[in-house]
Design an enzyme around this catalytic site. Structure first.
Site, mmCIF file in Angstrom:
data_model
loop_
_atom_site.group_PDB
_atom_site.id
_atom_site.type_symbol
_atom_site.label_atom_id
_atom_site.label_comp_id
_atom_site.label_asym_id
_atom_site.label_seq_id
_atom_site.Cartn_x
_atom_site.Cartn_y
_atom_site.Cartn_z
ATOM 1 N N ASP A 187 0.865 -1.184 0.000
ATOM 2 C CA ASP A 187 0.000 0.000 0.000
ATOM 3 C C ASP A 187 0.897 1.227 0.000
ATOM 4 O O ASP A 187 1.848 1.310 0.768
ATOM 5 C CB ASP A 187 -0.889 -0.012 1.253
ATOM 6 C CG ASP A 187 -1.799 1.201 1.303
ATOM 7 O OD1 ASP A 187 -2.518 1.455 0.322
ATOM 8 O OD2 ASP A 187 -1.789 1.915 2.332
ATOM 9 N N GLU A 281 -0.726 -0.916 -6.044
ATOM 10 C CA GLU A 281 -1.749 -0.058 -6.642
ATOM 11 C C GLU A 281 -1.178 0.608 -7.878
ATOM 12 O O GLU A 281 -0.012 1.015 -7.879
ATOM 13 C CB GLU A 281 -2.113 1.050 -5.657
ATOM 14 C CG GLU A 281 -3.304 0.762 -4.789
ATOM 15 C CD GLU A 281 -3.536 1.921 -3.845
ATOM 16 O OE1 GLU A 281 -4.441 2.721 -4.104
ATOM 17 O OE2 GLU A 281 -2.807 2.024 -2.842
ATOM 18 N N CYS A 334 -12.721 -5.314 4.821
ATOM 19 C CA CYS A 334 -12.036 -6.036 5.894
ATOM 20 C C CYS A 334 -11.238 -7.156 5.227
ATOM 21 O O CYS A 334 -11.793 -7.969 4.486
ATOM 22 C CB CYS A 334 -13.047 -6.616 6.877
ATOM 23 S SG CYS A 334 -12.326 -7.856 7.976
ATOM 24 N N CYS A 337 -12.529 -10.877 6.488
ATOM 25 C CA CYS A 337 -13.782 -11.517 6.076
ATOM 26 C C CYS A 337 -14.375 -10.907 4.809
ATOM 27 O O CYS A 337 -15.377 -11.409 4.291
ATOM 28 C CB CYS A 337 -14.808 -11.454 7.211
ATOM 29 S SG CYS A 337 -15.476 -9.795 7.483
ATOM 30 N N CYS A 353 -13.467 -4.654 12.645
ATOM 31 C CA CYS A 353 -14.511 -5.012 11.693
ATOM 32 C C CYS A 353 -15.806 -5.326 12.434
ATOM 33 O O CYS A 353 -15.812 -6.141 13.355
ATOM 34 C CB CYS A 353 -14.059 -6.212 10.874
ATOM 35 S SG CYS A 353 -15.361 -6.851 9.808
ATOM 36 N N CYS A 356 -16.631 -9.380 11.673
ATOM 37 C CA CYS A 356 -15.871 -10.502 12.245
ATOM 38 C C CYS A 356 -15.093 -10.113 13.486
ATOM 39 O O CYS A 356 -14.516 -10.968 14.159
ATOM 40 C CB CYS A 356 -14.939 -11.122 11.203
ATOM 41 S SG CYS A 356 -13.519 -10.083 10.803
ATOM 42 N N ASP A 363 -3.389 0.733 7.203
ATOM 43 C CA ASP A 363 -2.517 0.552 6.036
ATOM 44 C C ASP A 363 -2.177 -0.911 5.783
ATOM 45 O O ASP A 363 -2.089 -1.352 4.638
ATOM 46 C CB ASP A 363 -1.233 1.371 6.205
ATOM 47 C CG ASP A 363 -1.533 2.860 6.330
ATOM 48 O OD1 ASP A 363 -2.518 3.307 5.712
ATOM 49 O OD2 ASP A 363 -0.797 3.561 7.055
HETATM 50 ZN ZN LIG Z 1 -14.176 -8.659 8.998
#
Ligand SMILES: [Zn+2]
Length: 384
Positions: A187, A281, A334, A337, A353, A356, A363
């Site tokens: 990233d 990216e 996330c 999940c 999250c 989950c 980052d």
């Molecule tokens: Zn999650």
């Protein structure tokens, strides 16, 4: 060796004698002369063609040698390469008009260069400390490492601060690096130069930030000196204070570029050594040019240079770089999940999250998503 044959550049400092420096200057001058003559003649024959339909004739360096006998005194391959450079500039212009019409080469530009080719040993390293070049006595070279492979050409350049360098383009056989089985996502950021999916945070090099700050200060001083010279009614070319500052700014630019280059070379080599697939990216190149803030523009320039180093090194060593669309919502998902958490304000560096419950570093989570997306794209191509 079963490796890949590539053209690889090896750059060295040159230490010419005064006489050799004069011959370099003369060659720079002749290359410039030939380039500008050809550009002039091409423009003229184009206009003639528009008016009379007469066929466009492309002149060659040999045709100018009778008119300007001093051209015979320098390396003729350097002149031939000037012609090739102009042809390339033309081709670029016709393919991408936005890149601009070929420009005149100015004597006032402190940065000068010429390229010459190796013809059966006309360019060679001698006794580990001299570089043999056409038309001159061997020049002292600082050989901090041996060039690998067969020398194809040499580009001699002089920088703003008056240093001489040679870049030897060599045909090199590169063996692939061993496969490691590792996949990494990267990233790009501002707080850190990069954050990896294995949790590594690569800081922006401090020495680079320091030089950049010194550079910014020196640039402000330069613009004050410009104002002062104007106020005093002096020509900039005659203002000693302005000229001194201009050279200082140029030297700092060189320093920033060198420090950045070292940092990016090391980082990209480490990545290619340790991973088989590197997911990053992609960049919005048009957006980069528009950004005026120095810190930001330095950072962005670093990124595009980093991506290009990473890409060619991966190709050399049998590794892969996957570019993930820059609109891919890497910081919204996330990574555990796949729950789409939605956009988060920039100040939120960590979050949990809601689906989950996994706690994320913003980052690292983004780089994990980039890693996953890179793998998904690769599967789509059936490469892996
Ligand atoms: Zn999650």
């Amino acid at each position: 060796m079963g490796g890949l044959i590539v053209l690889k550049a090896f750059k060295y400092r040159l230490e010419p004698t005064t006489q050799q420096a004069e011959l370099f200057a003369k060659t720079f001058g002749c290359v410039r002369k030939v380039y500008n003559l050809m550009l002039h003649d091409r423009i003229e024959s184009y206009q003639k063609n528009q008016e009379t339909g007469e066929k466009i004739k492309f002149p060659t360096p040999a045709q100018y040698k009778n008119e300007f006998p001093f051209l015979k005194e320098v390396d003729s391959l350097a002149l031939a390469n000037a012609q090739l450079h102009l042809n390339t500039a033309y081709r670029h212009f016709f393919q991408q008009p936005a890149s601009g019409f070929p420009k005149w080469k100015s004597r006032k530009n402190p940065v000068q260069s010429y390229t010459t080719n190796n013809q059966k040993g006309t360019i060679a390293i001698q006794a580990g400390r001299y570089l043999k070049l056409p038309k001159m006595k061997p020049v002292r070279i600082k050989l901090h490492r041996q060039p690998e492979g067969v020398i194809k050409s040499a580009t001699i350049s002089r920088t703003v601060s008056g240093k001489y360098f040679v870049s030897l383009l060599c045909e090199t056989d590169i063996p692939p690096k061993p496969q490691t089985g590792s996949v990494i996502g990267i990233d790009l950021g501002l707080a850190h130069f990069a954050v990896f999916s294995d949790g590594t945070k690569v800081p922006n090099p401090r020495v680079l930030a320091q030089t950049a700050a010194t550079l910014a200060k020196a640039q402000r001083k330069l613009s004050r000196r410009t104002q002062q010279a104007k106020k005093d009614g002096h020509l900039l070319s005659e203002s000693r204070n302005y000229q001194k500052q201009r050279i200082l700014v140029a030297k700092l630019h060189e320093k920033v570029a060198n420090q950045r280059n070292d940092f990016l070379n090391k980082l990209s080599t480490d990545l290619v050594n340790n991973h088989d697939v590197i997911s990053v990216e992609s960049l919005n190149v048009k957006g980069l040019v528009r950004n005026r803030r120095l810190a930001r523009s330095l950072h962005d320039a670093s990124w595009s240079s980093f991506l290009s180093k990473l890409t060619y090194k991966a190709a050399w060593y049998g590794k892969q770089v996957v570019q993930v669309d820059r609109w891919f919502p890497s910081s919204q998902l996330c990574s555990a999940c796949g729950h789409p958490g939605g956009k988060k304000a920039l100040h939120i560096r960590e979050w949990s999250c809601p689906s989950c419950g996994v706690h994320h570093d913003r980052d690292v989570n983004a780089s994990l998503n980039i890693r996953t997306e890179g793998l998904r794209l690769l599967q789509g191509t059936g490469v892996r």
